[in-house]
Design a protein around this motif. Structure first.
Motif, PDB file in Angstrom:
ATOM      1  N   ALA A 191      22.397  52.249  34.545  1.00 36.41           N
ATOM      2  CA  ALA A 191      22.878  50.867  34.538  1.00 36.41           C
ATOM      3  C   ALA A 191      24.063  50.721  35.486  1.00 36.41           C
ATOM      4  CB  ALA A 191      23.292  50.475  33.124  1.00 36.41           C
ATOM      5  N   GLU A 192      24.276  49.502  35.916  1.00 30.91           N
ATOM      6  CA  GLU A 192      25.410  49.229  36.787  1.00 30.91           C
ATOM      7  C   GLU A 192      26.701  49.355  35.989  1.00 30.91           C
ATOM      8  OE1 GLU A 192      25.115  45.496  38.743  1.00 30.91           O
ATOM      9  OE2 GLU A 192      23.048  45.824  39.348  1.00 30.91           O
ATOM     10  N   GLU A 193      27.733  49.696  36.676  1.00 35.29           N
ATOM     11  CA  GLU A 193      29.037  49.801  36.021  1.00 35.29           C
ATOM     12  C   GLU A 193      29.500  48.398  35.624  1.00 35.29           C
ATOM     13  OE1 GLU A 193      30.937  52.514  35.288  1.00 35.29           O
ATOM     14  OE2 GLU A 193      29.172  53.667  35.864  1.00 35.29           O
ATOM     15  N   PRO A 194      30.066  48.264  34.439  1.00 30.56           N
ATOM     16  CA  PRO A 194      30.566  46.943  34.051  1.00 30.56           C
ATOM     17  C   PRO A 194      31.751  46.550  34.927  1.00 30.56           C
ATOM     18  CG  PRO A 194      31.221  48.598  32.445  1.00 30.56           C
ATOM     19  CD  PRO A 194      30.284  49.255  33.412  1.00 30.56           C
ATOM     20  N   ALA A 195      31.854  45.272  35.211  1.00 29.29           N
ATOM     21  CA  ALA A 195      32.941  44.779  36.045  1.00 29.29           C
ATOM     22  C   ALA A 195      34.264  44.974  35.313  1.00 29.29           C
ATOM     23  CB  ALA A 195      32.730  43.298  36.349  1.00 29.29           C
ATOM     24  N   ALA A 196      35.286  45.286  36.075  1.00 28.63           N
ATOM     25  CA  ALA A 196      36.610  45.491  35.482  1.00 28.63           C
ATOM     26  C   ALA A 196      37.126  44.160  34.947  1.00 28.63           C
ATOM     27  CB  ALA A 196      37.562  46.048  36.524  1.00 28.63           C
ATOM     28  N   LEU A 197      37.811  44.228  33.826  1.00 22.76           N
ATOM     29  CA  LEU A 197      38.374  43.013  33.243  1.00 22.76           C
ATOM     30  C   LEU A 197      39.575  42.555  34.045  1.00 22.76           C
ATOM     31  CD1 LEU A 197      38.216  44.057  29.501  1.00 22.76           C
ATOM     32  CD2 LEU A 197      36.717  42.473  30.670  1.00 22.76           C
ATOM     33  N   ASP A 198      39.734  41.256  34.161  1.00 20.76           N
ATOM     34  CA  ASP A 198      40.880  40.713  34.879  1.00 20.76           C
ATOM     35  C   ASP A 198      42.148  40.994  34.092  1.00 20.76           C
ATOM     36  OD1 ASP A 198      39.277  39.713  36.893  1.00 20.76           O
ATOM     37  OD2 ASP A 198      38.963  37.805  35.859  1.00 20.76           O
ATOM     38  N   ARG A 199      43.184  41.326  34.795  1.00 23.37           N
ATOM     39  CA  ARG A 199      44.485  41.574  34.181  1.00 23.37           C
ATOM     40  C   ARG A 199      45.415  40.421  34.533  1.00 23.37           C
ATOM     41  NH1 ARG A 199      43.031  45.136  30.506  1.00 23.37           N
ATOM     42  NH2 ARG A 199      42.074  46.951  31.403  1.00 23.37           N
ATOM     43  N   VAL A 200      46.587  40.413  33.941  1.00 19.94           N
ATOM     44  CA  VAL A 200      47.563  39.355  34.188  1.00 19.94           C
ATOM     45  C   VAL A 200      48.002  39.451  35.647  1.00 19.94           C
ATOM     46  CG1 VAL A 200      49.832  38.469  33.557  1.00 19.94           C
ATOM     47  CG2 VAL A 200      48.349  39.426  31.811  1.00 19.94           C
ATOM     48  N   PRO A 201      47.888  38.356  36.414  1.00 17.29           N
ATOM     49  CA  PRO A 201      48.304  38.376  37.822  1.00 17.29           C
ATOM     50  C   PRO A 201      49.809  38.633  37.962  1.00 17.29           C
ATOM     51  CG  PRO A 201      47.001  36.412  37.328  1.00 17.29           C
ATOM     52  CD  PRO A 201      47.286  37.084  36.039  1.00 17.29           C
ATOM     53  N   THR A 202      50.192  39.133  39.128  1.00 16.39           N
ATOM     54  CA  THR A 202      51.588  39.488  39.377  1.00 16.39           C
ATOM     55  C   THR A 202      52.505  38.275  39.267  1.00 16.39           C
ATOM     56  OG1 THR A 202      50.797  41.184  40.893  1.00 16.39           O
ATOM     57  CG2 THR A 202      53.126  40.647  41.007  1.00 16.39           C
ATOM     58  N   ASP A 203      52.065  37.127  39.811  1.00 15.22           N
ATOM     59  CA  ASP A 203      52.936  35.945  39.766  1.00 15.22           C
ATOM     60  C   ASP A 203      53.176  35.471  38.328  1.00 15.22           C
ATOM     61  OD1 ASP A 203      50.245  35.229  39.645  1.00 15.22           O
ATOM     62  OD2 ASP A 203      50.592  33.234  40.480  1.00 15.22           O
ATOM     63  N   VAL A 204      52.188  35.613  37.450  1.00 15.66           N
ATOM     64  CA  VAL A 204      52.351  35.212  36.053  1.00 15.66           C
ATOM     65  C   VAL A 204      53.292  36.199  35.340  1.00 15.66           C
ATOM     66  CG1 VAL A 204      51.148  34.872  33.848  1.00 15.66           C
ATOM     67  CG2 VAL A 204      50.100  34.085  35.974  1.00 15.66           C
ATOM     68  N   ARG A 205      53.133  37.477  35.621  1.00 12.18           N
ATOM     69  CA  ARG A 205      54.029  38.484  35.032  1.00 12.18           C
ATOM     70  C   ARG A 205      55.476  38.179  35.386  1.00 12.18           C
ATOM     71  NH1 ARG A 205      52.322  43.824  37.755  1.00 12.18           N
ATOM     72  NH2 ARG A 205      54.525  44.070  37.413  1.00 12.18           N
ATOM     73  N   GLN A 206      55.688  37.927  36.662  1.00 10.97           N
ATOM     74  CA  GLN A 206      57.057  37.673  37.127  1.00 10.97           C
ATOM     75  C   GLN A 206      57.605  36.374  36.556  1.00 10.97           C
ATOM     76  OE1 GLN A 206      56.596  37.941  41.367  1.00 10.97           O
ATOM     77  NE2 GLN A 206      56.684  40.187  41.361  1.00 10.97           N
ATOM     78  N   ALA A 207      56.739  35.372  36.417  1.00  8.46           N
ATOM     79  CA  ALA A 207      57.183  34.089  35.849  1.00  8.46           C
ATOM     80  C   ALA A 207      57.604  34.262  34.391  1.00  8.46           C
ATOM     81  CB  ALA A 207      56.069  33.054  35.970  1.00  8.46           C
ATOM     82  N   ILE A 208      56.862  35.059  33.640  1.00  7.93           N
ATOM     83  CA  ILE A 208      57.210  35.311  32.227  1.00  7.93           C
ATOM     84  C   ILE A 208      58.552  36.020  32.150  1.00  7.93           C
ATOM     85  CG2 ILE A 208      56.577  36.595  30.157  1.00  7.93           C
ATOM     86  CD1 ILE A 208      53.616  36.170  30.967  1.00  7.93           C
ATOM     87  N   GLN A 209      58.731  37.075  32.955  1.00 10.38           N
ATOM     88  CA  GLN A 209      59.984  37.833  32.931  1.00 10.38           C
ATOM     89  C   GLN A 209      61.171  36.962  33.343  1.00 10.38           C
ATOM     90  OE1 GLN A 209      59.259  41.151  35.523  1.00 10.38           O
ATOM     91  NE2 GLN A 209      58.296  42.383  33.909  1.00 10.38           N
TER      92      GLN A 209
END
Length: 144
Positions: A72-90
């Protein structure tokens, strides 16, 4: 009726003993009856029960074989929190002089959740992002 112990009424209880009835000799679920039938030469049908007596649970659905998984094909990687959102939260959290624990408490989530969002390891959840937007007063979802 008055009792000899000061007028109180007492009840005499007789023990009741329940006995199990003995299985009939014709009952072939009884191992003794099966052995007796085998010794006398009578025809005895046996059925092999696979996985009988084991503690395994039956598979809920079709069995997935390792070969099918390999092909079977490898499952697609799950999206993670984008860098701009991480920085905005911090940035918003630090501007409000909040610790990660305080933010977690205000959005009613575990400290680990806030840490994962700020480290970029979390899979974004719109409900959690909405709570953070409300508490921090910044836009984290959608177009900016």
């Amino acid at each position: 009726m008055p009792s000899r112990f000061g007028g109180a009424v007492s009840q005499d209880w007789e023990p009741v003993v329940l006995h199990k009835s003995k299985p009939k000799s014709q009952d072939l679920r009884d191992p003794k009856a099966v052995n007796q039938a085998l010794r006398s030469g009578a025809a005895v049908q046996t059925i092999k029960k696979f996985d009988a007596g084991s503690n395994k649970k039956a598979a809920a659905g079709p069995v997935i074989y390792a070969r099918k998984l390999d092909e079977a094909e490898e499952p697609a990687a799950l999206d993670r929190v984008p860098t701009d959102v991480r920085q905005a939260i911090q940035k918003a959290r630090l501007e409000k002089k909040m610790s990660q624990a305080e933010l977690a408490k205000q959005i009613n989530e575990q400290l680990k959740v806030v840490q994962e969002y700020e480290n970029g390891k979390a899979v974004p959840n719109q409900a959690v992002l909405a709570k953070m937007e409300r508490v921090l007063g910044v836009k984290l979802r959608g177009k900016k």
